[in-house]
Motif scaffolding. Structure first.
Motif, PDB file in Angstrom:
ATOM      1  N   HIS A   1       0.844  -1.195   0.000  1.00 30.96           N
ATOM      2  CA  HIS A   1       0.000   0.000   0.000  1.00 30.96           C
ATOM      3  C   HIS A   1       0.880   1.246   0.000  1.00 30.96           C
ATOM      4  N   SER A   2       0.513   2.223  -0.798  1.00 33.41           N
ATOM      5  CA  SER A   2       1.286   3.467  -0.836  1.00 33.41           C
ATOM      6  C   SER A   2       1.173   4.218   0.484  1.00 33.41           C
ATOM      7  N   SER A   3      -0.045   4.315   1.007  1.00 30.51           N
ATOM      8  CA  SER A   3      -0.269   4.972   2.298  1.00 30.51           C
ATOM      9  C   SER A   3      -1.131   4.058   3.155  1.00 30.51           C
ATOM     10  N   VAL A   4      -0.645   3.764   4.347  1.00 31.46           N
ATOM     11  CA  VAL A   4      -1.344   2.818   5.209  1.00 31.46           C
ATOM     12  C   VAL A   4      -0.971   3.086   6.658  1.00 31.46           C
ATOM     13  N   LEU A   5      -1.931   2.873   7.540  1.00 26.86           N
ATOM     14  CA  LEU A   5      -1.714   2.993   8.983  1.00 26.86           C
ATOM     15  C   LEU A   5      -1.949   1.631   9.607  1.00 26.86           C
ATOM     16  N   ALA A   6      -0.984   1.142  10.387  1.00 22.18           N
ATOM     17  CA  ALA A   6      -1.131  -0.121  11.110  1.00 22.18           C
ATOM     18  C   ALA A   6      -1.095   0.172  12.603  1.00 22.18           C
ATOM     19  N   ILE A   7      -2.142  -0.244  13.326  1.00 24.80           N
ATOM     20  CA  ILE A   7      -2.244   0.024  14.759  1.00 24.80           C
ATOM     21  C   ILE A   7      -2.165  -1.300  15.513  1.00 24.80           C
ATOM     22  N   VAL A   8      -1.252  -1.348  16.482  1.00 22.43           N
ATOM     23  CA  VAL A   8      -1.042  -2.562  17.270  1.00 22.43           C
ATOM     24  C   VAL A   8      -1.268  -2.242  18.746  1.00 22.43           C
ATOM     25  N   ASN A   9      -1.166  -3.264  19.592  1.00 25.90           N
ATOM     26  CA  ASN A   9      -1.617  -3.120  20.976  1.00 25.90           C
ATOM     27  C   ASN A   9      -0.547  -2.685  21.973  1.00 25.90           C
ATOM     28  N   THR A  10       0.725  -2.923  21.684  1.00 22.45           N
ATOM     29  CA  THR A  10       1.762  -2.583  22.662  1.00 22.45           C
ATOM     30  C   THR A  10       2.935  -1.905  21.976  1.00 22.45           C
TER      31      THR A  10
ATOM     32  N   GLN B   1      10.301  -2.608  12.539  1.00 22.89           N
ATOM     33  CA  GLN B   1      11.594  -3.138  12.114  1.00 22.89           C
ATOM     34  C   GLN B   1      11.484  -4.009  10.874  1.00 22.89           C
ATOM     35  N   ALA B   2      10.278  -4.589  10.657  1.00 25.44           N
ATOM     36  CA  ALA B   2      10.081  -5.429   9.472  1.00 25.44           C
ATOM     37  C   ALA B   2       9.621  -4.628   8.260  1.00 25.44           C
ATOM     38  N   MET B   3       9.318  -3.331   8.447  1.00 23.90           N
ATOM     39  CA  MET B   3       8.753  -2.507   7.385  1.00 23.90           C
ATOM     40  C   MET B   3       9.846  -1.899   6.502  1.00 23.90           C
ATOM     41  N   PRO B   4       9.465  -1.431   5.294  1.00 27.71           N
ATOM     42  CA  PRO B   4      10.447  -0.771   4.410  1.00 27.71           C
ATOM     43  C   PRO B   4      10.975   0.527   5.029  1.00 27.71           C
ATOM     44  N   GLU B   5      12.125   0.944   4.558  1.00 27.29           N
ATOM     45  CA  GLU B   5      12.728   2.197   5.024  1.00 27.29           C
ATOM     46  C   GLU B   5      11.776   3.364   4.743  1.00 27.29           C
ATOM     47  N   GLY B   6      11.717   4.306   5.667  1.00 26.09           N
ATOM     48  CA  GLY B   6      10.848   5.465   5.518  1.00 26.09           C
ATOM     49  C   GLY B   6       9.534   5.336   6.262  1.00 26.09           C
ATOM     50  N   THR B   7       9.276   4.153   6.828  1.00 27.43           N
ATOM     51  CA  THR B   7       8.054   3.972   7.613  1.00 27.43           C
ATOM     52  C   THR B   7       8.149   4.783   8.905  1.00 27.43           C
ATOM     53  N   LEU B   8       7.066   5.471   9.251  1.00 21.01           N
ATOM     54  CA  LEU B   8       7.031   6.278  10.475  1.00 21.01           C
ATOM     55  C   LEU B   8       6.489   5.454  11.637  1.00 21.01           C
TER      56      LEU B   8
ATOM     57  N   GLY C   1      -1.604  15.170   3.128  1.00 19.33           N
ATOM     58  CA  GLY C   1      -2.208  16.298   2.423  1.00 19.33           C
ATOM     59  C   GLY C   1      -1.594  16.542   1.065  1.00 19.33           C
ATOM     60  N   GLU C   2      -0.306  16.205   0.930  1.00 20.66           N
ATOM     61  CA  GLU C   2       0.400  16.433  -0.338  1.00 20.66           C
ATOM     62  C   GLU C   2       0.433  15.191  -1.217  1.00 20.66           C
ATOM     63  N   GLY C   3      -0.238  14.129  -0.767  1.00 17.68           N
ATOM     64  CA  GLY C   3      -0.296  12.912  -1.573  1.00 17.68           C
ATOM     65  C   GLY C   3       0.984  12.117  -1.598  1.00 17.68           C
ATOM     66  N   ILE C   4       1.856  12.297  -0.593  1.00 19.37           N
ATOM     67  CA  ILE C   4       3.127  11.574  -0.525  1.00 19.37           C
ATOM     68  C   ILE C   4       2.903  10.224   0.165  1.00 19.37           C
ATOM     69  N   SER C   5       3.521   9.183  -0.335  1.00 20.93           N
ATOM     70  CA  SER C   5       3.404   7.855   0.254  1.00 20.93           C
ATOM     71  C   SER C   5       3.747   7.911   1.748  1.00 20.93           C
ATOM     72  N   THR C   6       2.838   7.387   2.576  1.00 17.21           N
ATOM     73  CA  THR C   6       2.996   7.513   4.030  1.00 17.21           C
ATOM     74  C   THR C   6       2.580   6.203   4.694  1.00 17.21           C
ATOM     75  N   ARG C   7       3.564   5.493   5.237  1.00 22.47           N
ATOM     76  CA  ARG C   7       3.287   4.268   5.988  1.00 22.47           C
ATOM     77  C   ARG C   7       3.630   4.524   7.448  1.00 22.47           C
ATOM     78  N   VAL C   8       2.695   4.156   8.326  1.00 23.29           N
ATOM     79  CA  VAL C   8       2.854   4.449   9.751  1.00 23.29           C
ATOM     80  C   VAL C   8       2.508   3.206  10.567  1.00 23.29           C
TER      81      VAL C   8
ATOM     82  N   ILE D   1      13.669   7.669  15.538  1.00 19.16           N
ATOM     83  CA  ILE D   1      12.358   7.292  15.021  1.00 19.16           C
ATOM     84  C   ILE D   1      11.531   6.564  16.077  1.00 19.16           C
ATOM     85  N   LEU D   2      12.151   5.634  16.790  1.00 15.98           N
ATOM     86  CA  LEU D   2      11.424   4.773  17.717  1.00 15.98           C
ATOM     87  C   LEU D   2      11.302   5.353  19.121  1.00 15.98           C
TER      88      LEU D   2
END
Length: 748
Positions: A466-475, A484-491, A514-521, A730-731
């Motif tokens: 996914h170009s832009s996606v938010l993943a929410i976890v519990n802890t 740590q398993a995600m591609p570089e640039g993930t927030l 807002g600017e349409g930039i790929s955003t993985r969080v 980052i972390l």
């Protein structure tokens, strides 16, 4: 010689002002307290004001204040050391004069400095101490004006207690609030007249209403003609209409993104003007939400109308004026934006500084934002106090949330599971189900197999598509592992990052989206409440159904897509035992086996979910109800209940200051603040300035890091991170080897 209540220098500290006459102080305090408690116990409050400092008439106190202050340095204290007790004389006089009802006044008077005490093991023993009797006898031997020691036509009657025995503890706290605020204010009037004059400079609610109407009219003209904005306008109008209804308890059930913040204020303003309510209190569960909400209201009403009362406000000087600091002490402003912690812990507090605001809740409107987040461990005492405030003190509550909890009374097979709830709650929105259908902007996908756990690396590969996606976890540990398993640039977002760091990252996310930039969080659930993000795709680890709904509120928020995608997955490990696990289990019981075409976020499912969730919780885990149970001797454990009622348990955690220097590492404010800390020590204002740079850690981790030399305790209980490598850009805080997990609790 005159009897002195207080002494002070003039403004230039070159000479002494005329001392504060004791009789005058008692009369003025009585007058203010009577005014504050007019609705629920004016006579009680007046007499408490007259007798609260009665012991200052004793010669020992008069010698003490003259000598200790320097007003008369040669005043003999005849070998008397320490302070001269003075708050027991009036308490003991009340018991002598009125018997059992006098204990009400004794709680107030004896506690006006040290706080409301327990009867057994506290106030009873204090009153029985021979030294207390001596204090009273020495006091009454002085020529006190008769109008002070006489009780006039006041006849204490315990039948007047609002709510009878069940309402006794709250009534005493509200009387206590009237007394201590009156005492504070009359003392301030003498000691600091300029400060006193700066109070009560706020616009009235009737003056603020036109500002709100003008703002909303302008907003309506500028709004794009979308289906979401049409629903928001509809909700707003229904809130305006419902404001005319009689006071009580209301629910505002609106899906995330439906405009609850402004619409609930429209209801509150209209209701206040229609029914003569004195102020609006907006209570919010997290400080991460409160700043955003307060910013909205400042845009509406201006800087001169809003008081923020929460732990982070002093870190932003532009948001805290001298007037707002004063109003934070007793909430005498028209609109207060605060936290659940500040509101409910004050309602169960024992200390004067926490209680003095309570009388200003009478005849107010209290909006509980994100009401589903009310603490389950304290839910029963919270519901009890809400019922009392509505029935006897003219308070209107608004339960505002997208996921309305089930708070009505309930009889269970096991009597220990019974709930004394909020009955007769009226919904503001006429057709919540229709509203949910119209604001249904996402498609929720549940796991095909609830027993099939997803590996982090496998999940990361799916997210990366996914170009832009938010993943929410519990802890926090889960967030780190997935990141740590995600591609570089993930927030990344979690409470291992200090608030200043999180604010920067949230700003980056909004800008990129807002600017349409790929955003993985990758984030913990801190992003779910009040953080206005709009992703096309959201992944959510299995959790409470309310959490899944809140996560869905970060997806297709503005309705720009036909449907956003919300994917619920089963993570490699369950949530740790505690509330997160209970929420996960309750959600599984509700969702397991539902028909394939049924919406998992259908509104009717939340009643089943919360009923299941609350039945698995002890709704009075600390036994607050037992501590506040009032016996025949009016024996209440005020101090014990206040100590136990902590929505945030700070005994298991400690805050650590980190050296976060902003985006790019060029912001040196933290270095300046730490230099002041080293030089001047942990002054209160400085600790508040440091809060945006603090990370909350478990005590076991703090002890370990101290032993390893990575932390330094610069003052008792004040820890600073010494190792730069321990704070990841980052972390956030690096605890190493996943040692941030705790089976008993989870910090998100």
């Amino acid at each position: 010689m005159p009897y002195i209540a207080h002494v002070a220098h003039d403004a230039q500290r070159k000479s002494w002002r005329e001392p504060h006459d004791l009789a005058s102080h008692l009369r003025e305090t009585a007058k203010l307290a009577e005014q504050f408690a007019e609705r629920y116990g004016a006579g009680w409050a007046r007499l408490a004001g007259l007798w609260h400092d009665l012991g200052k008439y004793r010669p020992r106190f008069q010698r003490y204040i003259r000598h200790k202050s320097g007003y008369e340095p040669d005043a003999s204290i005849k070998g008397e050391l320490g302070r001269a007790p003075h708050s027991t004389a009036g308490a003991l006089l009340a018991c002598d004069r009125f018997g059992l009802p006098g204990r009400v006044l004794a709680y107030l008077i004896a506690g006006h400095h040290a706080g409301l005490d327990d009867w057994y093991g506290g106030l009873r023993e204090r009153l029985a101490d021979p030294a207390s009797r001596a204090e009273l006898m020495e006091t009454l031997a002085e020529p006190i004006p008769p109008e002070i020691t006489e009780s006039g036509d006041f006849k204490p009657d315990l039948k007047e207690v609002p709510g009878k025995i069940a309402g006794f503890p709250l009534w005493v706290r509200l009387l206590f609030s009237a007394l201590v605020d009156a005492d504070f204010l009359d003392t301030e009037r003498y000691m600091s007249p300029d400060t006193f004059a700066a109070r009560n400079c706020w616009p009235s609610l009737s003056e603020l209403a036109p500002r709100f109407d003008a703002f909303m009219a302008r907003k309506s003209r500028e709004a794009a003609p979308t289906s979401v904005n049409a629903v928001r306008a509809e909700v707003l109008q229904q809130c305006r209409d419902a404001a005319q209804r009689s006071p009580g308890i209301f629910s505002l059930t609106v899906p995330t993104g439906g405009g609850k913040t402004l619409s609930s204020m429209a209801f509150a303003l209209g209701h206040a003007l229609r029914h003569g309510k004195r102020r609006i209190v907006y209570a919010i569960p997290y400080t991460s939400i409160i700043e955003q909400t307060a910013r909205v209201y400042r845009d509406v009403f201006g800087e001169d109308a809003i008081v923020e009362h929460h732990s982070n406000v002093a870190t932003a000087p532009e948001r805290e004026t001298s007037a707002s600091r004063l109003a934070s002490e007793n909430w005498d402003a028209p609109i207060i934006v605060t936290t659940n912690v500040q509101l409910f812990e004050s309602l169960f507090a024992d200390r004067p500084s926490r209680c003095r605001k309570l009388h200003n809740l009478v005849d107010s409107i209290i909006v509980l934002d994100e009401a589903h987040l009310l603490s389950p461990q304290f839910l029963q005492p919270i519901l009890d106090v809400m019922n009392l405030l509505v029935e006897h003190y003219g308070v209107t509550f608004v339960l505002s949330t997208a996921t309305q909890p089930v708070l009505a009374s309930r009889q269970a097979f096991d009597p220990r599971k019974n709930v004394r709830g909020l009955d007769g709650v009226r919904e503001i929105v006429s057709d919540p189900d229709g509203l949910y259908e119209r604001l249904d902007r996402v498609q929720v996908h549940l796991p095909a197999d609830w027993n099939a756990r997803r590996d982090w690396s496998e999940l990361a590969q799916e997210l990366a598509r996914h170009s832009s996606v938010l993943a929410i976890v519990n802890t926090r540990a889960h967030a780190r592992a997935l990141w740590q398993a995600m591609p570089e640039g993930t927030l990344h977002l979690s409470a291992l990052m200090c608030p200043a760091h999180r604010s920067v990252v949230i700003g980056q996310i909004k800008k990129r989206l807002g600017e349409g930039i790929s955003t993985r969080v990758v984030s913990t659930q801190l992003v779910e409440a009040g953080v206005d993000l709009d992703f096309p795709v959201v992944y959510r680890a299995i959790a409470g159904l309310d959490s899944i709904a809140q996560a869905a509120g970060r997806c297709n928020r503005e309705g720009k897509l036909v449907k956003g995608e919300v994917i619920v997955f089963v993570p490699p490990q369950s949530a740790p035992p505690g509330l997160l696990r209970k929420g996960e289990d309750a959600c599984l019981k509700v969702l397991y086996g539902i028909e394939g075409n049924r919406n998992p976020l259908e509104r009717s499912l939340f009643a089943a979910y919360f009923t299941q969730f609350y039945s698995d919780c002890d709704l009075d885990e600390k036994g607050i109800g037992r501590m506040l149970a009032t016996g025949r001797e009016l024996d209440v454990r005020f101090r014990s209940a206040a100590a136990a009622f902590r929505l945030i348990d700070d005994e298991e955690t400690s805050s650590v200051v980190v050296r976060y220097r902003g985006e790019g590492g060029t912001d040196c404010r933290i270095d300046e603040l730490l230099a002041l800390l080293e030089r001047d020590g942990p002054q209160r204002w400085l600790l508040r300035k440091l809060q945006p740079y603090m990370v909350m850690l478990y005590r076991k981790d703090v002890d370990r890091l101290l032993g390893e030399g990575d932390l330094r305790e610069v003052a008792p209980g004040v820890f600073v991170l010494e190792s730069d490598w321990r704070y990841h850009p980052i972390l956030g805080f690096d605890l190493q080897n996943g040692m941030d997990t705790n089976p008993a609790m989870t910090i998100v």
